[in-house]
Design a protein around this motif. Sequence first.
Motif, PDB file in Angstrom:
ATOM      1  N   PRO A  63      23.103  68.658  72.680  1.00 53.66           N
ATOM      2  CA  PRO A  63      24.294  69.380  73.126  1.00 53.66           C
ATOM      3  C   PRO A  63      25.556  68.742  72.554  1.00 53.66           C
ATOM      4  O   PRO A  63      25.494  67.701  71.915  1.00 53.66           O
ATOM      5  N   ALA A  64      26.674  69.397  72.763  1.00 51.54           N
ATOM      6  CA  ALA A  64      27.947  68.834  72.307  1.00 51.54           C
ATOM      7  C   ALA A  64      28.110  67.451  72.927  1.00 51.54           C
ATOM      8  O   ALA A  64      28.198  67.298  74.137  1.00 51.54           O
ATOM      9  N   LEU A  65      28.114  66.446  72.062  1.00 52.93           N
ATOM     10  CA  LEU A  65      28.033  65.086  72.583  1.00 52.93           C
ATOM     11  C   LEU A  65      29.341  64.610  73.192  1.00 52.93           C
ATOM     12  O   LEU A  65      29.346  63.837  74.124  1.00 52.93           O
ATOM     13  N   ALA A  66      30.437  65.053  72.624  1.00 53.73           N
ATOM     14  CA  ALA A  66      31.713  64.514  73.077  1.00 53.73           C
ATOM     15  C   ALA A  66      32.148  65.121  74.402  1.00 53.73           C
ATOM     16  O   ALA A  66      32.967  64.561  75.112  1.00 53.73           O
ATOM     17  N   GLU A  67      31.571  66.269  74.727  1.00 54.79           N
ATOM     18  CA  GLU A  67      32.001  66.949  75.928  1.00 54.79           C
ATOM     19  C   GLU A  67      31.145  66.499  77.106  1.00 54.79           C
ATOM     20  O   GLU A  67      30.137  67.099  77.417  1.00 54.79           O
ATOM     21  N   LYS A  68      31.559  65.427  77.727  1.00 55.64           N
ATOM     22  CA  LYS A  68      30.789  64.923  78.855  1.00 55.64           C
ATOM     23  C   LYS A  68      31.234  65.633  80.118  1.00 55.64           C
ATOM     24  O   LYS A  68      32.423  65.672  80.436  1.00 55.64           O
TER      25      LYS A  68
END
Lengths: 416, 165
Positions: free
Chosen positions: B16-21
């Motif tokens: 998944p989008a890694l930066a969007e925690k």
Amino acid sequence: MLRLAALSAWSRRLTLGLTLIAIALAVTLLLSVERIRVDARQSFTQSVSGVDLVVGARTGGVQLMLYAVFHAGTASNNIAWDSYQAIATHPAVDWALPLSLGDSHRGFAVLGTSADYFARFRYGDKEELRFRQGKPFAGVFEAVLGSEVAQGLGYRLDDRITLSHGLGELGPEHGDKPFRVTGILAPTGTPVDRTVHVSLESITALHLDWVGGAPLPGVNIPSAFVAKFDLRPKEITAALVGLKQRGDVFRMQRFINQYRGEPLLAVLPGVALDELWQSVAMVERTLLAISALVVLIGLAGLAATLLAGLNERRRELAILRALGAGPGDVFLMLTAEGALVTAAGALLGVLLVTLGSGLAAPWLLERFGIVLATRLPGGQELALIAAVIATGLLASLVPGWRAWRMSLADGLTPRN
Amino acid sequence: MRISAAFLALTALSLPALAEKGHVHGEGSLEVVIDKGNLSLRLELPLDVAVGFERAPRNDKEKAALAAAQQALSDPALFAPTPAAGCKPEPARVEMPAFDGRKPPEHADIEATHDFRCATPSALKSVETTIFKHFKQLYRLEARRAGPGGQGAARLTPKNPVLAW
């Protein structure tokens, strides 16, 4: 005695040869897994340096890294030039490099960027790009080639090249607008080597008379007239961003990720890579474990082959004993046979890996941006090979021990 | 060889989008920046992990739990940088979620910022945290860092509470 042992092994060459091949293939698998693991990390880490943030349309962070930095795979969406401007002119931003991908030249990626790129871009340990020949592009329809592009296709300064639309070699050609080669870069060992660099304006100019990914029929704007058009790009694929102060990096990342104009994604390249390694660590370990198991199976096969051969060789061993060989000699002979087959198998495996990595390297580089070095095994790989040979020796002790027992008990006429 | 590379790539692409925690219960995030002599740590913790609920406190016991969490997160000893770097803590800032009482929020986070001034930043090689001792519900901390040696990510857990680079 040695000669006899060698002759004996030669008479069983088919069985031993097959076992050897099985071991060689198992070792090849094991070493390939290890090599790809190490080289993938190495080449990804080397490819970008000194960039605080990589910005693109909102996809996965790894995907963004793959296409923005490694020019592998494709972008799902572009980002608007206005968004790029908003980021590039943000007070916290020191510099920004726009990247526009999508065209290619005979299988090599074409990167539209600003002339700043050659001064700003860093790879490896903060190393700068160096020109082997020529200088950066200055105008429209000028190109700077990566070292491998120039070498592979035999280009020199001032050669004319035409780009094709899309990534395939069969994409429609931009044949009416050739590019002049103004510079050739020195090798870097990164995807830069396989890239054709042109200005963003050139990318726009190429597609002036194109609509929807194909030339507009009946419209042909000659190269000489494109300067009359507004060549400012409407959109780009991604951007590399450097900040004035490192302390702003997470704040800036949040600013970009929450940008109101359009959904954007900013990643810290080093963080994205570490997170990638975290998530593939399990897969890597599994692959390594499976290949280790395959090696074990190969070595068990070796022990089984030698053991099975023992019954047929009772007479042979008894004759050796009669000729004066002690039980210890027989033990040594069997064990050495197994160990030698293992060692030969490992050697063949190394050879296969070296050949295979040479063959697979271009494909891996193009598809995944992994620079696979063709080199002799070192470090961890040597340790793996040593472990294989040690295990092979251990496995050969079993038939050796059996032969020793048998040679003690058996006479020239084996009882059965 | 092909198969393993494809495997790697597949895994990579399915992430998944890694930066969007997002907000994950049981998991906190930690941002670490080293810029010259400044070490800055920004911690984000789901309120649930700290006190066991994510709403305005309903009784004195819950109020006390909130106060205790705030106290624990303000403690300068929460993070211990490499001793050789000679880092002196500055007063920590802790932002508790504001419950204005009208609409209950879906999620609430605590934000804590710890800054240090370090005499020898080149000796700074790690930061250890005692946070897992204070919050038993916290089972991991996703740490991301940016410093002179580059960027990186690591997962801190009760068994491995040290971020090293």
